[in-house]
Design an enzyme around this catalytic site. Structure first.
Site, PDB file in Angstrom:
ATOM      1  N   ASP A  49     -10.799  51.024   6.781  1.00  0.00           N
ATOM      2  CA  ASP A  49      -9.629  51.468   7.053  1.00  0.00           C
ATOM      3  C   ASP A  49      -8.840  52.470   6.075  1.00  0.00           C
ATOM      4  O   ASP A  49      -7.914  53.036   6.141  1.00  0.00           O
ATOM      5  CB  ASP A  49      -8.432  50.299   7.489  1.00  0.00           C
ATOM      6  CG  ASP A  49      -8.279  49.425   5.869  1.00  0.00           C
ATOM      7  OD1 ASP A  49      -9.124  49.697   5.089  1.00  0.00           O
ATOM      8  OD2 ASP A  49      -7.521  48.417   6.165  1.00  0.00           O
ATOM      9  N   SER A  50      -9.685  52.806   5.185  1.00  0.00           N
ATOM     10  CA  SER A  50      -9.450  53.881   4.111  1.00  0.00           C
ATOM     11  C   SER A  50      -9.418  55.140   5.037  1.00  0.00           C
ATOM     12  O   SER A  50      -8.828  56.146   4.397  1.00  0.00           O
ATOM     13  CB  SER A  50     -10.322  53.898   3.036  1.00  0.00           C
ATOM     14  OG  SER A  50     -11.593  53.983   3.540  1.00  0.00           O
ATOM     15  N   ASP A  88     -13.773  47.818   9.763  1.00  0.00           N
ATOM     16  CA  ASP A  88     -12.383  47.089   9.100  1.00  0.00           C
ATOM     17  C   ASP A  88     -11.630  46.826  10.329  1.00  0.00           C
ATOM     18  O   ASP A  88     -11.116  47.519  11.281  1.00  0.00           O
ATOM     19  CB  ASP A  88     -11.944  47.815   8.302  1.00  0.00           C
ATOM     20  CG  ASP A  88     -12.187  47.842   6.603  1.00  0.00           C
ATOM     21  OD1 ASP A  88     -12.698  46.769   6.336  1.00  0.00           O
ATOM     22  OD2 ASP A  88     -11.755  48.814   5.936  1.00  0.00           O
ATOM     23  N   LYS A 118     -15.091  43.719   8.918  1.00  0.00           N
ATOM     24  CA  LYS A 118     -14.772  43.213   7.801  1.00  0.00           C
ATOM     25  C   LYS A 118     -13.044  42.853   7.601  1.00  0.00           C
ATOM     26  O   LYS A 118     -12.451  43.566   8.420  1.00  0.00           O
ATOM     27  CB  LYS A 118     -14.606  44.160   6.750  1.00  0.00           C
ATOM     28  CG  LYS A 118     -14.497  43.958   5.053  1.00  0.00           C
ATOM     29  CD  LYS A 118     -14.890  44.975   4.258  1.00  0.00           C
ATOM     30  CE  LYS A 118     -14.359  46.194   4.088  1.00  0.00           C
ATOM     31  NZ  LYS A 118     -12.823  46.173   3.736  1.00  0.00           N
ATOM     32  N   GLU A 120      -9.866  41.344   4.962  1.00  0.00           N
ATOM     33  CA  GLU A 120      -9.218  41.288   3.584  1.00  0.00           C
ATOM     34  C   GLU A 120      -8.771  39.844   3.429  1.00  0.00           C
ATOM     35  O   GLU A 120      -7.983  39.446   4.155  1.00  0.00           O
ATOM     36  CB  GLU A 120      -8.322  42.331   3.129  1.00  0.00           C
ATOM     37  CG  GLU A 120      -8.919  43.956   3.163  1.00  0.00           C
ATOM     38  CD  GLU A 120      -7.702  44.979   2.851  1.00  0.00           C
ATOM     39  OE1 GLU A 120      -6.900  44.727   2.237  1.00  0.00           O
ATOM     40  OE2 GLU A 120      -8.465  46.123   2.948  1.00  0.00           O
ATOM     41  N   GLU A 187     -13.306  44.290  -4.957  1.00  0.00           N
ATOM     42  CA  GLU A 187     -12.821  45.568  -5.216  1.00  0.00           C
ATOM     43  C   GLU A 187     -12.027  45.558  -6.346  1.00  0.00           C
ATOM     44  O   GLU A 187     -11.079  44.584  -6.435  1.00  0.00           O
ATOM     45  CB  GLU A 187     -12.218  46.478  -4.064  1.00  0.00           C
ATOM     46  CG  GLU A 187     -11.391  47.441  -4.446  1.00  0.00           C
ATOM     47  CD  GLU A 187     -10.927  48.295  -3.283  1.00  0.00           C
ATOM     48  OE1 GLU A 187     -11.029  47.870  -2.160  1.00  0.00           O
ATOM     49  OE2 GLU A 187     -10.303  49.445  -3.558  1.00  0.00           O
TER      50      GLU A 187
HETATM   51  O1  KIV Z   1     -11.784  50.861   3.668  1.00  0.00           O
HETATM   52  C1  KIV Z   1     -12.722  51.010   2.904  1.00  0.00           C
HETATM   53  O2  KIV Z   1     -13.030  51.945   2.566  1.00  0.00           O
HETATM   54  C2  KIV Z   1     -13.051  49.881   2.106  1.00  0.00           C
HETATM   55  C3  KIV Z   1     -13.848  50.197   1.044  1.00  0.00           C
HETATM   56  C4  KIV Z   1     -13.127  50.556  -0.064  1.00  0.00           C
HETATM   57  C5  KIV Z   1     -14.802  48.804   0.681  1.00  0.00           C
HETATM   58  O3  KIV Z   1     -12.685  48.874   2.348  1.00  0.00           O
END
Ligand code: KIV
Length: 297
Positions: A49-50, A88, A118, A120, A187
């Site tokens: 989600d970055s 994500d 993924k 969090e 992280e």
């Molecule tokens: O969203 C992302 O890019 C991440 C990585 C930094 C692990 O969660």
């Protein structure tokens, strides 16, 4: 049951079995052309989600929607054959309840073809991780500096340097591993915490600002390619693409302005003409310059 032969991708089980073995190499990918380039070089690509910041220019990951993750996830899956693809779950799509998380994860997996999601969070998300994994959804956890909780954590500072915070991060990792996650992103944490966590859990840890002791590493691809002026301490730049792009744009602008681009080889001439030879046979006369790699058009 009929079986479709598909290219062999790394599975969640294969990643899980790499605990303590060969390092697991991971990068982020958000678009088809970049994913295609990275596919053979890495074990796992995360559609993170970055992308909120990297692709869309937001200042946090919070504005990302499930639709955005599905669109980018599907593009990355289409462009790859080898790497395991993880997508994500975005902020707000899974924190409310295990059922909400299941609906979001099922949609992501069905609509993108990715092999895992993924999410969090630590102890508070353990019930959700167990709910998903019991229903056939492989989950990668993400603890430590969790960007979706930036407002709660008070910024993007590294974590786990002292007693209570350190113990909390270790408890978070243990809870996610016990709940059935097959791997765990750690992280922005103190090196010792990442090392102790890696020794404590039976699943691979993937560090980003963690420690070399982690079972694998991940970086945001655009950071390591040098596309951003600001990069966190844990990023190593392996290229300086920002300089290359600026330089290319400058050269293009100068050539357009002084008329050097487009040159004759970039310009279409008259189309091929059909003409009769003296013997009466038809030949094709062409003065079309076919460009370097694309041909006509
Ligand atoms: O969203 C992302 O890019 C991440 C990585 C930094 C692990 O969660």
């Amino acid at each position: 049951m009929s079986v479709q032969i598909r290219p062999q991708r790394l599975s969640a089980t294969a990643i899980r079995n790499r605990k303590g073995g060969d390092k697991i190499v991971c990068l982020t990918a958000y678009t088809a052309p970049v994913a295609r380039l990275l596919d053979e070089e890495v074990d796992l690509l995360l559609v993170g989600d970055s992308l909120a910041m990297v692709i869309y220019g937001f200042d946090s990951t919070l504005p990302v929607t499930l639709d955005m993750m599905v669109a980018h996830g599907a593009a990355v899956v289409r462009a790859t054959q080898h790497a395991a693809i993880v997508v994500d779950l975005p902020f707000g799509a899974y924190q409310e309840s295990p059922e909400q998380a299941f609906r979001a994860a099922a949609r992501v997996m069905a609509d993108t073809g990715c092999m895992s999601v993924k999410l969090e969070g630590g102890e508070e998300m353990a019930e959700t991780v167990a709910f998903l994994t019991r229903r056939g959804i492989p989950v990668m956890g993400h603890i430590g500096l969790t960007p979706q909780a930036v407002n709660q954590l008070g910024g993007y500072r590294s974590r786990g340097h002292e007693g209570a915070e350190r113990r909390k991060i270790l408890a978070d990792g243990a809870a996610i591993a016990d709940a059935g996650a097959y791997s765990l992103v750690i992280e922005g944490v103190n090196e010792g915490v990442a090392r102790d966590m890696t020794a404590a859990v039976a699943i691979p840890t993937i560090g980003i600002g963690g420690s070399p002791a982690c079972d694998g590493q991940i970086l945001v691809t655009d950071d390591m390619l040098g596309l951003f002026a600001f990069t966190p301490k844990f990023v190593k730049r392996y290229a300086r693409l920002a300089d290359d792009i600026r330089e290319a744009a400058r050269a293009y602008a100068a050539e357009v302005r002084d008329g050097r681009f487009p040159a004759p080889e970039h310009t279409y001439q008259a189309p091929a003409k059909r003409a009769k030879t003296t013997a009466g046979a038809l030949t094709v006369q062409s003065n079309l310059p076919l460009s370097g790699n694309s041909g006509e058009p």
